[in-house]
Design a protein around this motif. Structure first.
Motif, PDB file in Angstrom:
ATOM      1  N   MET A   1     -64.139 -72.261   1.795  1.00 40.06           N
ATOM      2  CA  MET A   1     -65.015 -72.660   1.100  1.00 40.06           C
ATOM      3  C   MET A   1     -64.961 -71.784   0.259  1.00 40.06           C
ATOM      4  O   MET A   1     -65.125 -71.338  -0.085  1.00 40.06           O
ATOM      5  N   LEU A   7     -62.493 -70.616   0.491  1.00 34.21           N
ATOM      6  CA  LEU A   7     -63.061 -69.515  -0.244  1.00 34.21           C
ATOM      7  C   LEU A   7     -62.191 -68.320   0.031  1.00 34.21           C
ATOM      8  O   LEU A   7     -62.463 -67.554   0.911  1.00 34.21           O
ATOM      9  N   THR A   8     -61.123 -68.090  -0.681  1.00 31.68           N
ATOM     10  CA  THR A   8     -60.199 -67.017  -0.417  1.00 31.68           C
ATOM     11  C   THR A   8     -59.715 -66.375  -1.705  1.00 31.68           C
ATOM     12  O   THR A   8     -59.527 -67.065  -2.659  1.00 31.68           O
ATOM     13  N   PHE A   9     -59.495 -65.059  -1.766  1.00 30.01           N
ATOM     14  CA  PHE A   9     -59.042 -64.416  -2.972  1.00 30.01           C
ATOM     15  C   PHE A   9     -57.820 -63.557  -2.705  1.00 30.01           C
ATOM     16  O   PHE A   9     -57.634 -63.040  -1.646  1.00 30.01           O
ATOM     17  N   SER A  10     -56.962 -63.282  -3.707  1.00 36.69           N
ATOM     18  CA  SER A  10     -55.751 -62.510  -3.501  1.00 36.69           C
ATOM     19  C   SER A  10     -55.815 -61.148  -4.168  1.00 36.69           C
ATOM     20  O   SER A  10     -56.640 -60.902  -5.015  1.00 36.69           O
ATOM     21  N   THR A  11     -54.899 -60.267  -3.784  1.00 39.57           N
ATOM     22  CA  THR A  11     -54.885 -58.960  -4.409  1.00 39.57           C
ATOM     23  C   THR A  11     -53.479 -58.490  -4.625  1.00 39.57           C
ATOM     24  O   THR A  11     -52.607 -58.866  -3.899  1.00 39.57           O
ATOM     25  N   PHE A 140     -63.176 -65.119   2.460  1.00 37.77           N
ATOM     26  CA  PHE A 140     -62.794 -64.414   1.252  1.00 37.77           C
ATOM     27  C   PHE A 140     -62.356 -65.487   0.273  1.00 37.77           C
ATOM     28  O   PHE A 140     -62.036 -66.595   0.658  1.00 37.77           O
ATOM     29  N   ALA A 141     -62.383 -65.176  -1.006  1.00 38.11           N
ATOM     30  CA  ALA A 141     -62.152 -66.217  -1.994  1.00 38.11           C
ATOM     31  C   ALA A 141     -61.239 -65.765  -3.113  1.00 38.11           C
ATOM     32  O   ALA A 141     -61.245 -64.617  -3.521  1.00 38.11           O
ATOM     33  N   VAL A 142     -60.419 -66.688  -3.597  1.00 42.61           N
ATOM     34  CA  VAL A 142     -59.592 -66.463  -4.780  1.00 42.61           C
ATOM     35  C   VAL A 142     -60.045 -67.506  -5.787  1.00 42.61           C
ATOM     36  O   VAL A 142     -59.720 -68.671  -5.665  1.00 42.61           O
ATOM     37  N   SER A 143     -60.816 -67.077  -6.760  1.00 37.32           N
ATOM     38  CA  SER A 143     -61.379 -68.045  -7.698  1.00 37.32           C
ATOM     39  C   SER A 143     -60.325 -68.613  -8.633  1.00 37.32           C
ATOM     40  O   SER A 143     -60.402 -69.773  -9.027  1.00 37.32           O
TER      41      SER A 143
END
Length: 308
Positions: A1, A7-11, A140-143
């Protein structure tokens, strides 16, 4: 979500010094935590992430690939699954694409699939003989593609909420912490409870938000708290009765704290089959048996919005 559609983000630019797993006996899980520094963990020779096949080249798939050591195999839509590649198969597609993913995966490798999807997957997994499949709850989120990740740490759960289950659970946790994200490895029962809590979060906040056009998750938590509280309580009661389990106390506090952490997320009722549809199926089943609707508020609001 993953709570987005996921709801996931990267780095890609942070180095993380991490702690070895520590046991929390009272919580029955291992917590993997990390502290940020200025370089990239992937360049640290002491960290070796288990190579994986990553299915899905979107925000989540790309984020997971960046957390690896450069030896992952990324499979995009329509591409063939490599037959000789060993290790976990991280599935980062939309729920409606899962059937195609399964068909393109050799049956001998089904026990290596790790599902990152949000929502209620249990009925589908069980229908495929995958009732014990590996899963990840991605808090976690990747918008946007390429943007750094935002971890789902909250004031009630500063250790983070992301959780993994299954034979590749520790490998997934190791990958996430190299990307600066927390992850705990849970047993089946504890994971199921957290999966249901996340499902309740998505269903409750998205539905209440849909009743108030333009409301973000944060607005729902701040301005429509009584509505979402009533719905959380109702859905939690129905899920507990259906699954024969008891949730940990203070669920509402945890879910509202997470909403404050991702306050900017928009709200909308999506992927009905995999989310609110599961609760509506409980209502339909009860009514068909001449019993009271276990989720009357949920049913009423779905009808109000002409979703059912």
């Amino acid at each position: 979500m993953t709570m987005a559609n996921t709801l996931t983000f990267s780095t890609s630019t942070l180095l993380h010094i991490y702690q070895k797993p520590i046991s929390r006996i009272n919580l029955n899980f291992k917590i993997y935590s990390s502290l940020s520094t200025s370089s990239t963990m992937a360049n640290d020779a002491t960290t070796k992430v288990v190579p994986a096949i990553i299915v899905g080249g979107g925000r989540v798939g790309k984020a997971l690939q960046e957390m690896g050591n450069g030896d992952d195999f990324l499979v995009k839509r329509g591409e063939a699954m490599p037959m000789e590649f060993e290790g976990p198969i991280l599935v980062c597609t939309r729920n409606d694409d899962l059937e195609a993913v399964l068909h393109s995966t050799p049956k001998s490798r089904w026990n290596d699939l790790v599902f990152f999807q949000n929502g209620m997957l249990e009925p589908w997994l069980e229908s495929k003989g995958l009732g014990d499949a590996d899963q990840v709850l991605a808090y976690f989120a990747v918008s946007k593609l390429g943007e750094p990740p935002i971890d789902g740490k909250t004031d009630t759960n500063p250790e983070g909420l992301t959780a993994a289950y299954g034979k590749w659970g520790s490998a997934v946790a190791e990958r996430l912490l190299t990307g600066g994200l927390s992850c705990k490895v849970l047993d089946k029962e504890a994971f199921q409870k957290q999966m249901l809590e996340k499902l309740i979060w998505i269903c409750a906040f998205m539905l209440v938000g849909a009743r108030h056009p333009g409301a973000t998750v944060g607005v729902v938590e701040k301005e429509y708290r009584s509505e979402v509280s009533s719905l959380i309580s109702e859905l939690a009661g129905a899920a507990a009765a259906e699954k024969g389990l008891v949730f940990e106390p203070a669920m509402e506090d945890r879910l509202c704290a997470y909403s404050r952490a991702v306050a900017h997320f928009p709200t909308a009722v999506k992927e009905f089959k995999w989310r609110n549809g599961w609760f509506y199926s409980l209502s339909e089943k009860a009514i068909a048996l001449g019993k009271p609707d276990p989720c009357p508020l949920h049913t009423s609001w779905l009808k109000e919005l002409k979703i059912v």
